[in-house]
Write a protein that holds these residues in place. Structure first.
Motif, PDB file in Angstrom:
ATOM      1  N   ALA A   1       0.823  -1.213   0.000  1.00  0.00           N
ATOM      2  CA  ALA A   1       0.000   0.000   0.000  1.00  0.00           C
ATOM      3  C   ALA A   1       0.855   1.260   0.000  1.00  0.00           C
ATOM      4  O   ALA A   1       0.437   2.308  -0.500  1.00  0.00           O
ATOM      5  CB  ALA A   1      -0.938   0.002   1.214  1.00  0.00           C
ATOM      6  N   ARG A   2       2.070   1.157   0.537  1.00  0.00           N
ATOM      7  CA  ARG A   2       2.961   2.323   0.539  1.00  0.00           C
ATOM      8  C   ARG A   2       3.280   2.782  -0.885  1.00  0.00           C
ATOM      9  O   ARG A   2       3.555   3.959  -1.111  1.00  0.00           O
ATOM     10  CB  ARG A   2       4.257   2.002   1.279  1.00  0.00           C
ATOM     11  N   TYR A   3       3.241   1.859  -1.830  1.00  0.00           N
ATOM     12  CA  TYR A   3       3.516   2.203  -3.227  1.00  0.00           C
ATOM     13  C   TYR A   3       2.230   2.566  -3.978  1.00  0.00           C
ATOM     14  O   TYR A   3       2.187   3.567  -4.695  1.00  0.00           O
ATOM     15  CB  TYR A   3       4.213   1.028  -3.921  1.00  0.00           C
ATOM     16  N   VAL A   4       1.201   1.743  -3.818  1.00  0.00           N
ATOM     17  CA  VAL A   4      -0.053   1.991  -4.524  1.00  0.00           C
ATOM     18  C   VAL A   4      -0.697   3.292  -4.059  1.00  0.00           C
ATOM     19  O   VAL A   4      -1.416   3.950  -4.809  1.00  0.00           O
ATOM     20  CB  VAL A   4      -1.018   0.798  -4.348  1.00  0.00           C
ATOM     21  N   SER A   5      -0.416   3.700  -2.823  1.00  0.00           N
ATOM     22  CA  SER A   5      -0.996   4.940  -2.288  1.00  0.00           C
ATOM     23  C   SER A   5      -0.544   6.175  -3.051  1.00  0.00           C
ATOM     24  O   SER A   5      -1.128   7.254  -2.896  1.00  0.00           O
ATOM     25  CB  SER A   5      -0.628   5.102  -0.809  1.00  0.00           C
ATOM     26  N   ARG A   6       0.452   6.026  -3.895  1.00  0.00           N
ATOM     27  CA  ARG A   6       0.918   7.155  -4.715  1.00  0.00           C
ATOM     28  C   ARG A   6       0.021   7.355  -5.932  1.00  0.00           C
ATOM     29  O   ARG A   6       0.218   8.301  -6.705  1.00  0.00           O
ATOM     30  CB  ARG A   6       2.368   6.924  -5.172  1.00  0.00           C
ATOM     31  N   ILE A   7      -0.985   6.466  -6.114  1.00  0.00           N
ATOM     32  CA  ILE A   7      -1.979   6.656  -7.165  1.00  0.00           C
ATOM     33  C   ILE A   7      -3.121   7.483  -6.587  1.00  0.00           C
ATOM     34  O   ILE A   7      -3.580   7.237  -5.471  1.00  0.00           O
ATOM     35  CB  ILE A   7      -2.522   5.306  -7.686  1.00  0.00           C
ATOM     36  N   ARG A   8      -3.572   8.462  -7.321  1.00  0.00           N
ATOM     37  CA  ARG A   8      -4.637   9.346  -6.845  1.00  0.00           C
ATOM     38  C   ARG A   8      -5.891   8.533  -6.494  1.00  0.00           C
ATOM     39  O   ARG A   8      -6.327   7.680  -7.262  1.00  0.00           O
ATOM     40  CB  ARG A   8      -4.959  10.390  -7.900  1.00  0.00           C
ATOM     41  N   GLY A   9      -6.424   8.796  -5.318  1.00  0.00           N
ATOM     42  CA  GLY A   9      -7.637   8.120  -4.874  1.00  0.00           C
ATOM     43  C   GLY A   9      -7.393   6.825  -4.129  1.00  0.00           C
ATOM     44  O   GLY A   9      -8.341   6.242  -3.583  1.00  0.00           O
ATOM     45  N   ALA A  10      -6.146   6.364  -4.066  1.00  0.00           N
ATOM     46  CA  ALA A  10      -5.860   5.094  -3.390  1.00  0.00           C
ATOM     47  C   ALA A  10      -6.045   5.215  -1.883  1.00  0.00           C
ATOM     48  O   ALA A  10      -6.543   4.293  -1.232  1.00  0.00           O
ATOM     49  CB  ALA A  10      -4.442   4.638  -3.714  1.00  0.00           C
ATOM     50  N   VAL A  11      -5.639   6.328  -1.318  1.00  0.00           N
ATOM     51  CA  VAL A  11      -5.766   6.518   0.128  1.00  0.00           C
ATOM     52  C   VAL A  11      -7.240   6.530   0.551  1.00  0.00           C
ATOM     53  O   VAL A  11      -7.597   6.034   1.625  1.00  0.00           O
ATOM     54  CB  VAL A  11      -5.062   7.814   0.573  1.00  0.00           C
ATOM     55  N   GLU A  12      -8.103   7.062  -0.312  1.00  0.00           N
ATOM     56  CA  GLU A  12      -9.533   7.071  -0.019  1.00  0.00           C
ATOM     57  C   GLU A  12     -10.074   5.641   0.084  1.00  0.00           C
ATOM     58  O   GLU A  12     -10.934   5.350   0.927  1.00  0.00           O
ATOM     59  CB  GLU A  12     -10.295   7.855  -1.088  1.00  0.00           C
ATOM     60  N   VAL A  13      -9.556   4.757  -0.753  1.00  0.00           N
ATOM     61  CA  VAL A  13      -9.949   3.357  -0.670  1.00  0.00           C
ATOM     62  C   VAL A  13      -9.447   2.754   0.638  1.00  0.00           C
ATOM     63  O   VAL A  13     -10.161   2.028   1.337  1.00  0.00           O
ATOM     64  CB  VAL A  13      -9.399   2.565  -1.878  1.00  0.00           C
ATOM     65  N   GLN A  14      -8.222   3.064   0.987  1.00  0.00           N
ATOM     66  CA  GLN A  14      -7.628   2.555   2.223  1.00  0.00           C
ATOM     67  C   GLN A  14      -8.423   2.985   3.456  1.00  0.00           C
ATOM     68  O   GLN A  14      -8.582   2.230   4.414  1.00  0.00           O
ATOM     69  CB  GLN A  14      -6.188   3.037   2.328  1.00  0.00           C
ATOM     70  N   LYS A  15      -8.942   4.207   3.413  1.00  0.00           N
ATOM     71  CA  LYS A  15      -9.714   4.736   4.540  1.00  0.00           C
ATOM     72  C   LYS A  15     -11.179   4.334   4.508  1.00  0.00           C
ATOM     73  O   LYS A  15     -11.940   4.690   5.413  1.00  0.00           O
ATOM     74  CB  LYS A  15      -9.612   6.266   4.544  1.00  0.00           C
ATOM     75  N   GLY A  16     -11.573   3.604   3.468  1.00  0.00           N
ATOM     76  CA  GLY A  16     -12.962   3.177   3.351  1.00  0.00           C
ATOM     77  C   GLY A  16     -13.888   4.248   2.826  1.00  0.00           C
ATOM     78  O   GLY A  16     -15.120   4.120   2.902  1.00  0.00           O
ATOM     79  N   GLN A  17     -13.308   5.309   2.250  1.00  0.00           N
ATOM     80  CA  GLN A  17     -14.112   6.417   1.724  1.00  0.00           C
ATOM     81  C   GLN A  17     -14.474   6.224   0.257  1.00  0.00           C
ATOM     82  O   GLN A  17     -15.248   7.000  -0.300  1.00  0.00           O
ATOM     83  CB  GLN A  17     -13.345   7.731   1.898  1.00  0.00           C
TER      84      GLN A  17
END
Length: 529
Positions: free
Chosen positions: A129-145
Motif C-alpha cells: 500500500a505504501r507504493y499503490v498509495s501514490r496513485i490518486r484516490g488510493a488513500v480514499e480506498v484505504q480509509k474506506g471512503q
C-alpha cells in the motif's frame, strides 16, 4: 571508496565475461535458497514485506515493472509502452497481449486494477500500500471512503490510465512482488492461495512449510525460449551454518554469505572463484518507538548514536561486509551526501545529552531482535556493554525473522533492529519518514517533523531534478540530526554461486532477488537432468 568501486567493477566484469562464455542450456533444476528465515510467511505475495517472500514471488508473479539490475533502473514488464502527460502525473500503459496466467487466461486491465485495489484494503495492512498509495484516490480506498481507486481507469482491456499524486517514476513503485498482478476472478476463490497462479516464468507445484517451494517451467511465458530451467526449488535456510554445509555439499546452487562465511570463502582457493558482491540499498538500523518516553526526546536518540562504536562492530563482527551508515540513504542512491560524516563514537557526549534530557543515570529498554548474525541478536549483544557505559541497560527480546515485520507494523516494540529498504528511489524512501506515512507502510518509528514534511512535499512538487536532489539531501541530513533510528550500516551483499550456475545479476535492490527466467545450469550440475 574509489578502490572499492574499482575492485567491484573488476569483479563484476570478470563475472559477466565468465557468464557469457557459454550459450544458455535448456533443462535441469535450479536449487535456490531463501536465506532470511526458516519459512515463508504466506503463499500470498501481497501479505508479506519480507524479502524472504519476494524471493519466491519473482518466480511466481509478474509486476507492471521489473528491476533491470545491470542498468540499475526499472523497466516495463507487463506493459509494452507507457506515455506520460505534460504535467508528469498521468501515465497511459499499453499492456502486453501475450502475458498469460498459469491457467492460460490472458491478463487484462481488470486484473491490474483489481490487484491494486486489493492492496489498498485498509483492513488488511498490505505492505504494498505504501507504493499503490501514490496513485490518486488510493488513500480514499484505504480509509474506506471509496470502493475503487479513482486514479486508475480502464480504457480498454489492453490499456489503463494511472494518475499519480505527485511526480515520480512509477517504475520505482511497482516492481516488487508486494505489488504483483493477481488474476482478479480466480484470486477471489477461497482456496486460491493453496495453489496460487501468477504471470511469472514458473508455476507453483507445492509448498512444504519449513522445507521448500517447488515450481515448474511455465511453457507459455511471454519471453520466447524462457525460462531455461525445467524446475525451480527454493529452500528456506535461515541458518548460515546450514547454508554453508549444503553449499559445500553441492546440494544448493547459491548461498547468501554472512560475515563469517564471507571471510572463509574469500580465503578458499576454489570457493573464492564463485563470489558476487554488490552494494545493496538497505540500511541496517535500530528503530526507536517514541511512545516509549525516553525515545520521544531527540537528545536520547542522538545519545544512542554517540554511545555505540559502530565502526568497531562492523570491523569485528560484520567482518567489513558493510559500509558505515551516515543517515538513511545509502551510498548507491543519488541523494546520498558523500561529504556527510557519521556519528562519532563519543560516550562522554552521549552522557551529556542523556543528562540534558533528564536521564543522568540512564534508563532501561527492551530491544526486539532476530537471530540474524548481520543485524540481529549478535549485534545487539555487542552494543550492550557500550550502552552500559553511558547508563543505558538493554533487555533483549528475541523473535523469529519471519515474525519481525508483524511485530514492527503492530507497534509492539520499544526498539527493534532490522535491515530496511532505503533505495533505489530516494524520494520514495525518504517519504517513509513523512508524518502522513503510516507505520503499516514504512514509517515504523512514526516519525513526525513539520520541517521535514515540508522538505519532502517541496521535493515531490519540484520539476527540476537538480533542485529536487538538493531538497532530498537536506531531508536526509535532517534525519541524521533527528536520529529516529540508530544508523548502523549499509549492506554489502555477497552471494556464493556454484560453477555450473549462470545468468546471475548484480541486483543492488537485493542480491537474493534474481530473474529466474535468465538463470540456467550447465551439464556439470548435479541437477542438470
Amino acid at each position: 571508496m574509489k578502490k572499492l568501486a574499482f575492485a567491484t567493477a573488476l569483479t563484476l566484469a570478470a563475472f559477466t565475461i565468465s557468464a557469457q562464455a557459454q550459450e544458455p542450456r535448456r533443462g535441469g533444476t535450479i536449487r535456490f535458497t531463501a536465506p532470511y528465515g526458516a519459512s515463508f510467511v504466506s503463499n500470498d505475495s501481497h501479505v508479506s514485506n519480507q524479502i524472504q517472500d519476494e524471493i519466491y514471488g519473482y518466480a511466481l508473479h509478474g509486476m507492471l515493472y521489473r528491476w533491470d539490475a545491470n542498468a540499475g533502473k526499472p523497466e516495463l514488464e507487463l506493459a509494452k509502452s507507457a506515455t506520460v502527460s505534460p504535467d508528469g502525473l498521468t501515465y497511459t500503459f499499453k499492456l502486453r497481449d501475450d502475458a498469460l496466467f498459469h491457467n492460460g487466461r490472458k491478463m487484462t486491465a481488470d486484473d491490474i486494477i483489481w490487484s491494486y485495489n486489493r492492496i489498498m484494503d485498509g483492513t488488511k495492512n498490505y505492505p504494498g500500500a505504501r507504493y499503490v498509495s501514490r496513485i490518486r484516490g488510493a488513500v480514499e480506498v484505504q480509509k474506506g471512503q471509496a470502493k475503487e481507486i479513482s486514479g486508475l481507469k480502464k480504457i480498454d482491456d489492453s490499456t489503463i490510465e494511472m494518475t499519480l499524486t505527485d511526480k515520480t517514476n512509477p517504475g520505482f513503485l511497482f516492481y516488487s512482488a508486494m505489488t504483483a498482478i493477481l488474476p482478479a476472478k480466480e484470486a477471489q476463490a477461497p482456496d486460491f492461495f493453496n495453489k496460487p497462479i501468477g504471470l511469472g516464468p514458473f508455476k507453483f507445484v507445492e509448498h512444504v512449510p519449513g522445507s521448500r517451494m517447488v515450481f515448474e517451467r511455465w511453457e507459455k511465458y511471454y519471453k520466447a525460449g524462457k525460462p531455461y530451467a525445467d524446475k525451480l526449488v527454493i529452500s528456506p535456510m535461515g541458518e548460515a551454518a546450514a547454508r554453508d554445509v549444503a553449499f559445500r555439499n553441492k546440494e544448493i546452487d547459491v548461498s547468501i554469505l554472512g560475515s563469517t562465511q564471507y571471510v572463509a570463502y574469500k580465503a578458499d582457493a576454489n570457493l573464492s572463484k564463485g563470489i558476487l558482491e554488490v552494494a545493496e540499498v538497505f540500511t541496517r538500523n535500530m528503530g526507536m518507538n517514541p511512545s516509549f518516553k525516553p525515545f520521544s526526546d531527540k537528545r536520547v536518540r542522538q545519545a544512542i548514536n554517540y554511545a555505540i562504536d559502530s565502526d568497531l562492530i562492523i570491523k569485528r563482527l560484520v567482518r567489513d561486509k558493510a559500509y558505515r551508515a551516515v543517515s538513511w540513504l545509502p551510498i548507491s542512491v543519488p541523494g546520498f551526501d558523500k561529504d556527510a560524516k557519521p556519528y562519532a563514537y563519543d560516550p562522554e557526549k552521549a552522557k551529556k545529552l542523556l543528562a540534558e534530557a533528564g536521564y543522568p543515570d540512564g534508563f532501561e529498554f527492551e530491544w526486539t531482535a532476530t537471530p540474524n548474525e548481520s543485524w540481529g541478536i549478535p549485534i545487539v549483544e555487542a552494543t550492550i556493554p557500550m550502552l552500559a557505559k553511558v547508563g543505558i541497560k538493554v533487555k533483549v527480546k528475541p523473535v523469529e525473522t519471519s515474525a519481525l515485520g508483524g511485530v514492527v507494523v503492530g507497534g509492539d516494540f520499544q526498539a527493534f533492529i532490522w535491515s530496511n529498504t532505503s533505495g533505489p528511489d530516494a524520494l520514495s524512501q525518504l517519504k517513509c519518514f513523512h508524518s502522513a506515512t503510516p507505520r503499516s507502510s514504512c514509517n515504523y518509528t512514526t516519525f513526525k517533523n513539520a520541517a521535514y514534511d515540508k522538505l519532502i512535499d517541496d521535493a515531490s512538487a519540484e520539476n527540476d531534478p537538480a533542485k529536487q536532489l538538493e531538497l532530498l539531501k537536506k531531508a536526509n541530513a535532517m534525519l541524521q540530526d533527528e536520529a529516529p533510528v540508530w544508523f548502523f550500516n549499509y549492506n554489502k551483499a555477497v552471494m556464493a554461486y556454484q560453477p555450473w550456475l549462470h545468468g546471475l545479476q548484480p541486483n543492488a535492490t537485493e542480491l537474493a532477488l534474481q530473474r529466474y527466467e535468465d538463470l540456467w545450469v550447465d551439464a556439470t550440475s548435479p541437477a542438470a537432468k
